[in-house]
Design an enzyme around this catalytic site. Structure first.
Site, PDB file in Angstrom:
ATOM      1  N   ALA A 125      45.049  36.657  36.832  1.00 14.58           N
ATOM      2  CA  ALA A 125      43.915  35.991  36.199  1.00 14.58           C
ATOM      3  C   ALA A 125      44.081  35.979  34.680  1.00 14.58           C
ATOM      4  O   ALA A 125      43.842  34.957  34.019  1.00 14.58           O
ATOM      5  CB  ALA A 125      42.615  36.696  36.580  1.00 14.58           C
ATOM      6  N   LYS A 132      48.816  46.577  47.086  1.00 15.48           N
ATOM      7  CA  LYS A 132      48.390  45.223  46.730  1.00 15.48           C
ATOM      8  C   LYS A 132      48.187  45.241  45.213  1.00 15.48           C
ATOM      9  O   LYS A 132      47.352  45.978  44.695  1.00 15.48           O
ATOM     10  CB  LYS A 132      47.081  44.892  47.437  1.00 15.48           C
ATOM     11  CG  LYS A 132      46.363  43.626  46.937  1.00 15.48           C
ATOM     12  CD  LYS A 132      47.030  42.369  47.424  1.00 15.48           C
ATOM     13  CE  LYS A 132      46.224  41.125  47.080  1.00 15.48           C
ATOM     14  NZ  LYS A 132      44.968  41.008  47.851  1.00 15.48           N
ATOM     15  N   ILE A 133      48.978  44.450  44.508  1.00  9.81           N
ATOM     16  CA  ILE A 133      48.885  44.395  43.054  1.00  9.81           C
ATOM     17  C   ILE A 133      48.755  42.944  42.609  1.00  9.81           C
ATOM     18  O   ILE A 133      48.855  42.016  43.410  1.00  9.81           O
ATOM     19  CB  ILE A 133      50.109  45.038  42.367  1.00  9.81           C
ATOM     20  CG1 ILE A 133      51.388  44.213  42.638  1.00  9.81           C
ATOM     21  CG2 ILE A 133      50.278  46.483  42.823  1.00  9.81           C
ATOM     22  CD1 ILE A 133      52.584  44.631  41.808  1.00  9.81           C
ATOM     23  N   SER A 134      48.552  42.760  41.332  1.00  6.74           N
ATOM     24  CA  SER A 134      48.549  41.415  40.778  1.00  6.74           C
ATOM     25  C   SER A 134      49.980  40.915  40.612  1.00  6.74           C
ATOM     26  O   SER A 134      50.884  41.677  40.255  1.00  6.74           O
ATOM     27  CB  SER A 134      47.857  41.415  39.422  1.00  6.74           C
ATOM     28  OG  SER A 134      48.052  40.180  38.781  1.00  6.74           O
ATOM     29  N   HIS A 183      37.771  36.768  42.813  1.00  8.85           N
ATOM     30  CA  HIS A 183      37.207  37.104  44.120  1.00  8.85           C
ATOM     31  C   HIS A 183      35.923  36.330  44.407  1.00  8.85           C
ATOM     32  O   HIS A 183      35.790  35.159  44.100  1.00  8.85           O
ATOM     33  CB  HIS A 183      36.995  38.611  44.251  1.00  8.85           C
ATOM     34  CG  HIS A 183      38.237  39.428  44.063  1.00  8.85           C
ATOM     35  ND1 HIS A 183      39.454  39.043  44.578  1.00  8.85           N
ATOM     36  CD2 HIS A 183      38.452  40.604  43.427  1.00  8.85           C
ATOM     37  CE1 HIS A 183      40.362  39.962  44.268  1.00  8.85           C
ATOM     38  NE2 HIS A 183      39.785  40.908  43.575  1.00  8.85           N
TER      39      HIS A 183
END
Length: 283
Positions: free
Chosen positions: A111, A56-58, A154
């Site tokens: 982000a 799971k990455i950005s 989050h």
């Protein structure tokens, strides 16, 4: 029998909720993987070094890893009304960020890309130093005056008031107003060397894990709360409700459009390398 896949994702409730069934061998026909928990800045680095099978990455990290990893069409985090926030200790206007120190969770995160795209117009003087901190350290750093502003992700959306902080801007609102598209936050990627057939099977496994989580939310509750860093159970449920949605089961047309839009806009600003849209296609 094939070796178990090595997988890394965050301890955040949306990830543990989504992957609970697979991680515990509860998906029919799929072996449980070897799981490593790590924050997004760590998993971004693992992907860039090609160290694990599935991560799971950005979405902001994709341009650097697409040669080796394929984007899975499921399991990730996209949505509406769930964007990162810019927080300050006292109310400020966006222009007052000029020259200030801003803490961010990663310079390869969605982000950060959303922040830079927003700041290019909203902070004409340009911000000052960028400080990378683990996401759970950002709000205390803003509260204690070690940085002037913090970019949070989050569950911080639900808890920043407990730190006496103020929301200067919502990056998701800015993105949605500009594009009309959902916000692409976290991607699931897998080694291309696994081959097309195994990648398709992996996508089926992830979708099945998502659907089992929805069908029986109570089954994953202990796993979620065990890794949620002392998070209030009600906040964990809010977190899951916000970040696990129809895009988690399948990116769909809007999801892919959001990813292409983010990476295209970021490349135009020189924030990421340009990506061939075909590289985003699932085998």
């Amino acid at each position: 029998m094939a070796e178990p896949l090595s997988v890394a994702y965050s301890p955040c409730p949306n990830d543990t909720f989504v992957f609970h069934a697979w991680a515990h061998g509860l998906v029919a026909g799929a072996d449980a993987p070897e799981v490593r928990f790590a924050d997004i800045d760590v998993t971004n680095g693992l992907a860039e070094r090609g160290e694990l099978d599935v991560l799971k990455i950005s979405y902001g990290q994709l341009p650097w890893v697409l040669d080796e990893y394929a984007l899975l069409p499921c399991g990730g985090a996209l949505g509406r009304g769930c964007g990162p926030l810019v927080l300050t200790a006292a109310p400020l206007d966006a222009a007052e960020l000029a020259g200030r120190r801003v803490a961010v969770p990663s310079e390869r995160s969605t982000a950060y890309l959303l922040f830079r795209l927003w700041a290019a117009e909203a902070v004409p003087g340009g911000f000052g130093e960028i400080v990378v901190l683990p996401f759970h350290e950002i709000m205390p750093a803003v509260r204690d005056g070690r940085v002037d502003a913090g970019l949070v992700i989050h569950e911080a959306r639900f808890t920043y008031g407990q730190y006496g902080l103020h929301c200067l801007a919502d990056m998701g609102e800015a993105w949605e107003a500009a594009t009309g598209l959902p916000i692409p936050l976290g991607a699931i990627v897998a080694r291309r060397s696994l081959g097309a057939e195994r990648l398709r099977g992996l996508a089926d496994t992830v979708r099945a894990s998502v659907r089992q989580a929805w069908a029986d939310p109570a089954a994953s509750r202990e796993y979620v709360l065990a890794h949620a860093q002392e998070m209030d159970p009600a906040v964990a449920e809010q977190h899951i409700g916000l970040y696990v949605n129809e895009f988690t089961a399948d990116l769909g047309e809007d999801g892919y459009a959001a990813v292409r839009g983010l990476l295209t806009r970021a490349a135009e600003q020189g924030l990421v390398p340009a990506v061939d849209p075909g590289a985003l296609a699932f085998p």
